[in-house]
Write a protein that holds these residues in place. Structure first.
Motif, PDB file in Angstrom:
ATOM      1  N   GLN A 166       0.842  -1.202   0.000  1.00 29.54           N
ATOM      2  CA  GLN A 166       0.000   0.000   0.000  1.00 29.54           C
ATOM      3  C   GLN A 166       0.873   1.247   0.000  1.00 29.54           C
ATOM      4  N   VAL A 167       0.595   2.137  -0.936  1.00 25.76           N
ATOM      5  CA  VAL A 167       1.231   3.455  -0.963  1.00 25.76           C
ATOM      6  C   VAL A 167       0.297   4.397  -0.208  1.00 25.76           C
ATOM      7  N   ARG A 168       0.829   5.034   0.859  1.00 25.64           N
ATOM      8  CA  ARG A 168      -0.003   5.838   1.741  1.00 25.64           C
ATOM      9  C   ARG A 168       0.546   7.258   1.861  1.00 25.64           C
ATOM     10  N   ASP A 169      -0.364   8.226   2.051  1.00 27.30           N
ATOM     11  CA  ASP A 169       0.062   9.592   2.309  1.00 27.30           C
ATOM     12  C   ASP A 169      -0.387  10.059   3.690  1.00 27.30           C
ATOM     13  N   ASN A 202     -12.753   1.258   7.032  1.00 29.27           N
ATOM     14  CA  ASN A 202     -14.096   1.820   7.233  1.00 29.27           C
ATOM     15  C   ASN A 202     -14.204   2.575   8.551  1.00 29.27           C
ATOM     16  N   LEU A 203     -13.578   2.036   9.605  1.00 24.42           N
ATOM     17  CA  LEU A 203     -13.716   2.642  10.927  1.00 24.42           C
ATOM     18  C   LEU A 203     -12.853   3.886  11.105  1.00 24.42           C
ATOM     19  N   THR A 204     -11.712   3.932  10.469  1.00 24.25           N
ATOM     20  CA  THR A 204     -10.799   5.060  10.666  1.00 24.25           C
ATOM     21  C   THR A 204     -10.916   6.131   9.586  1.00 24.25           C
ATOM     22  N   GLY A 205     -11.382   5.750   8.421  1.00 24.34           N
ATOM     23  CA  GLY A 205     -11.412   6.689   7.306  1.00 24.34           C
ATOM     24  C   GLY A 205     -10.064   6.842   6.630  1.00 24.34           C
ATOM     25  N   LEU A 206      -9.042   6.102   7.108  1.00 20.03           N
ATOM     26  CA  LEU A 206      -7.711   6.139   6.505  1.00 20.03           C
ATOM     27  C   LEU A 206      -7.687   5.209   5.293  1.00 20.03           C
ATOM     28  N   LYS A 207      -7.240   5.725   4.182  1.00 19.77           N
ATOM     29  CA  LYS A 207      -7.276   4.935   2.953  1.00 19.77           C
ATOM     30  C   LYS A 207      -5.976   5.104   2.184  1.00 19.77           C
ATOM     31  N   ALA A 208      -5.449   4.002   1.673  1.00 16.83           N
ATOM     32  CA  ALA A 208      -4.213   4.048   0.899  1.00 16.83           C
ATOM     33  C   ALA A 208      -4.439   4.759  -0.432  1.00 16.83           C
ATOM     34  N   VAL A 209      -3.406   5.420  -0.925  1.00 18.18           N
ATOM     35  CA  VAL A 209      -3.465   6.048  -2.243  1.00 18.18           C
ATOM     36  C   VAL A 209      -3.561   4.973  -3.317  1.00 18.18           C
ATOM     37  N   GLU A 210      -2.826   3.903  -3.115  1.00 18.34           N
ATOM     38  CA  GLU A 210      -2.819   2.782  -4.064  1.00 18.34           C
ATOM     39  C   GLU A 210      -2.572   1.494  -3.307  1.00 18.34           C
ATOM     40  N   SER A 211      -3.294   0.439  -3.657  1.00 18.37           N
ATOM     41  CA  SER A 211      -3.113  -0.872  -3.036  1.00 18.37           C
ATOM     42  C   SER A 211      -2.893  -1.906  -4.124  1.00 18.37           C
ATOM     43  N   LEU A 212      -1.805  -2.655  -3.995  1.00 17.57           N
ATOM     44  CA  LEU A 212      -1.441  -3.679  -4.969  1.00 17.57           C
ATOM     45  C   LEU A 212      -1.346  -5.021  -4.261  1.00 17.57           C
ATOM     46  N   ALA A 213      -1.936  -6.046  -4.824  1.00 14.65           N
ATOM     47  CA  ALA A 213      -1.960  -7.371  -4.193  1.00 14.65           C
ATOM     48  C   ALA A 213      -1.398  -8.427  -5.123  1.00 14.65           C
ATOM     49  N   ALA A 214      -0.692  -9.376  -4.524  1.00  5.46           N
ATOM     50  CA  ALA A 214      -0.180 -10.528  -5.274  1.00  5.46           C
ATOM     51  C   ALA A 214      -0.398 -11.770  -4.441  1.00  5.46           C
ATOM     52  N   TRP A 215      -0.696 -12.884  -5.090  1.00  5.90           N
ATOM     53  CA  TRP A 215      -0.837 -14.138  -4.365  1.00  5.90           C
ATOM     54  C   TRP A 215      -0.306 -15.273  -5.221  1.00  5.90           C
ATOM     55  N   THR A 216       0.133 -16.324  -4.576  1.00  5.63           N
ATOM     56  CA  THR A 216       0.799 -17.426  -5.280  1.00  5.63           C
ATOM     57  C   THR A 216       0.004 -18.722  -5.240  1.00  5.63           C
ATOM     58  N   THR A 217      -1.100 -18.741  -4.486  1.00  6.67           N
ATOM     59  CA  THR A 217      -1.958 -19.923  -4.414  1.00  6.67           C
ATOM     60  C   THR A 217      -3.407 -19.458  -4.498  1.00  6.67           C
ATOM     61  N   PRO A 218      -4.327 -20.317  -4.928  1.00  4.99           N
ATOM     62  CA  PRO A 218      -5.736 -19.916  -5.028  1.00  4.99           C
ATOM     63  C   PRO A 218      -6.303 -19.396  -3.710  1.00  4.99           C
ATOM     64  N   ARG A 219      -5.808 -19.904  -2.581  1.00  8.75           N
ATOM     65  CA  ARG A 219      -6.356 -19.452  -1.298  1.00  8.75           C
ATOM     66  C   ARG A 219      -6.021 -17.994  -1.014  1.00  8.75           C
ATOM     67  N   GLY A 220      -5.048 -17.432  -1.748  1.00  8.22           N
ATOM     68  CA  GLY A 220      -4.709 -16.032  -1.560  1.00  8.22           C
ATOM     69  C   GLY A 220      -5.554 -15.076  -2.378  1.00  8.22           C
ATOM     70  N   ALA A 221      -6.469 -15.617  -3.190  1.00 10.94           N
ATOM     71  CA  ALA A 221      -7.242 -14.777  -4.106  1.00 10.94           C
ATOM     72  C   ALA A 221      -8.101 -13.740  -3.386  1.00 10.94           C
ATOM     73  N   LYS A 222      -8.403 -13.970  -2.106  1.00  8.90           N
ATOM     74  CA  LYS A 222      -9.203 -12.991  -1.357  1.00  8.90           C
ATOM     75  C   LYS A 222      -8.490 -11.646  -1.230  1.00  8.90           C
ATOM     76  N   PHE A 223      -7.160 -11.635  -1.414  1.00  7.48           N
ATOM     77  CA  PHE A 223      -6.437 -10.367  -1.367  1.00  7.48           C
ATOM     78  C   PHE A 223      -6.862  -9.451  -2.514  1.00  7.48           C
ATOM     79  N   GLY A 224      -7.519 -10.007  -3.514  1.00  6.92           N
ATOM     80  CA  GLY A 224      -8.053  -9.189  -4.595  1.00  6.92           C
ATOM     81  C   GLY A 224      -9.121  -8.224  -4.121  1.00  6.92           C
ATOM     82  N   GLN A 225      -9.661  -8.450  -2.913  1.00 10.33           N
ATOM     83  CA  GLN A 225     -10.666  -7.551  -2.340  1.00 10.33           C
ATOM     84  C   GLN A 225     -10.040  -6.285  -1.754  1.00 10.33           C
ATOM     85  N   VAL A 226      -8.740  -6.326  -1.475  1.00  9.98           N
ATOM     86  CA  VAL A 226      -8.090  -5.174  -0.829  1.00  9.98           C
ATOM     87  C   VAL A 226      -7.014  -4.529  -1.695  1.00  9.98           C
TER      88      VAL A 226
END
Length: 374
Positions: free
Chosen positions: A288-291, A329-353
């Motif tokens: 996550q790139v954050r400001d 949602n609770l803090t209102g703090l949000k990353a400028v950009e979020s990048l996700a990578a996963w190496t197994t199908p079980r990591g696919a949920k990272f596509g939500q963030v």
């Protein structure tokens, strides 16, 4: 606007002992009321730094050593062979003038051994070269020491920092004016659930005794190795503005970001690696790139995960995604950009963030995201 890069990694380790304590056991820590596997920040940083080797020019790499007299003297001799007989004398004079305390090496077996600094010194290849060049320039002066002092010698080792010095910082006891604040912080990796160490009892056979029918049948050697397994949460953050300041060049800083992310994500300490071959890739990574501010999300696992039929990795991934979403949602703090990578199908949920990026492209994609904020 300050800019930060947060790197979150979930990685599963099989039976292994990548980072040992003074008894040889896997390091651990109590978190959330239970004992977890732990991999120290220092060990992770060293593994990351070692992974840099071969990927960056020597001039952008640092060396941590007490043998600074030897390094400077060698550089003087390389550039001015005619000064070879005076190289050590010049090196000692110059380093003392900068403020380094030099002492006889502990346990020296010969008078030929060169003096050492009293502590490990972290210098870049360019800084060593600068000192050598400055000493060469005053070597033929009537008073080389006085001429060298006029060159403001401390500046020679306080510019042109290597990438690893800029990232991990430099602590110098004397002179402490040469300290460099680290642009990168690395957390101790911790298991997402409780850990139970186990012991591997092994024997070694004496091949020659085995061939002798009259020899006893006992093993040539017996022993035990302590090990554990876990899914661990790893975290690091980079202060982009400080990194740029330490390096003095935005393009080199971008290169450092890409190098660090690729090496941090794909390297691990190698304790007992030949015994356990625990060379795994992360299950999932979020960059996550954050400001606003860096955020370590270890709190997602303060309540330890209890392994069931699905093990630790899958519920840990689900827990992290839920925690990150709720925190946003609770803090209102949000990353400028979020990048996700996963190496197994079980990591696919990272596509939500985060936006999916291949693991090998993660460093480059992060640099592009950082450039987009300029």
């Amino acid at each position: 606007m300050s800019l930060f890069i947060d790197i979150h990694v979930l990685q599963t380790l099989p039976p292994s002992n990548p980072n040992r304590d003074d008894t040889g056991a896997p390091k651990s820590a109590t978190f959330g009321g239970v004992r977890r596997m732990r991999i120290s920040s220092q060990a992770i940083k060293r593994a990351t730094r070692e992974d840099f080797e071969g990927k960056i020019a020597d001039s952008n790499y640092g060396v941590r050593t007490k043998k600074i007299v030897e390094l400077v003297a060698r550089k003087i001799s390389e550039q001015r062979p005619d000064l070879d007989s005076r190289a050590v004398e010049l090196a000692e004079m110059g380093l003392k003038s900068i403020g380094f305390k030099l002492t006889e090496p502990r346990g020296a077996k010969s008078e030929q051994e060169l003096k050492e600094s009293g502590f490990l010194v972290f210098l870049s290849a360019k800084q060593i070269e600068h000192v050598a060049e400055a000493l060469i320039s005053v070597a033929d002066a009537d008073d080389p020491a006085a001429a060298f002092k006029e060159l403001k010698p401390r500046d020679l080792v306080d510019t042109n920092h290597s990438i690893d010095i800029a990232l991990f910082g430099r602590m110098v006891a004397e002179p402490n004016s040469l300290n460099v604040d680290a642009a990168c912080q690395v957390a101790h990796a911790i298991g997402v659930g409780a850990v139970e160490n186990e012991y591997d009892y092994y024997t070694a056979v004496d091949d020659e005794k085995k061939r002798n029918e009259d020899a006893d049948e006992g093993a040539g050697m017996i022993g035990t190795i302590e090990f554990a397994s876990a899914t661990v949460y790893r975290y690091a953050t980079i202060n982009v503005d400080m990194l740029r300041e330490n390096l003095g060049d935005d393009n080199v800083a971008d290169h450092a970001i890409e190098l660090f992310i690729d090496s941090f994500v794909r390297s691990m300490p190698t304790g007992k690696i030949t015994t356990f071959a625990n060379r795994t890739l992360p299950d999932a990574v979020l960059v996550q790139v954050r400001d606003d501010q860096p955020i370590n999300m270890s709190g997602a696992f303060e309540d330890p995960i209890v392994a069931g039929s699905k093990g630790y990795a899958e519920p840990a991934i689900a827990r992290f995604v839920e925690f990150e979403s709720e925190l946003r949602n609770l803090t209102g703090l949000k990353a400028v950009e979020s990048l996700a990578a996963w190496t197994t199908p079980r990591g696919a949920k990272f596509g939500q963030v985060g936006k999916q990026v291949r693991l090998v492209d993660l460093g480059g994609a992060t640099v592009e995201a950082v450039r987009g904020t300029r």
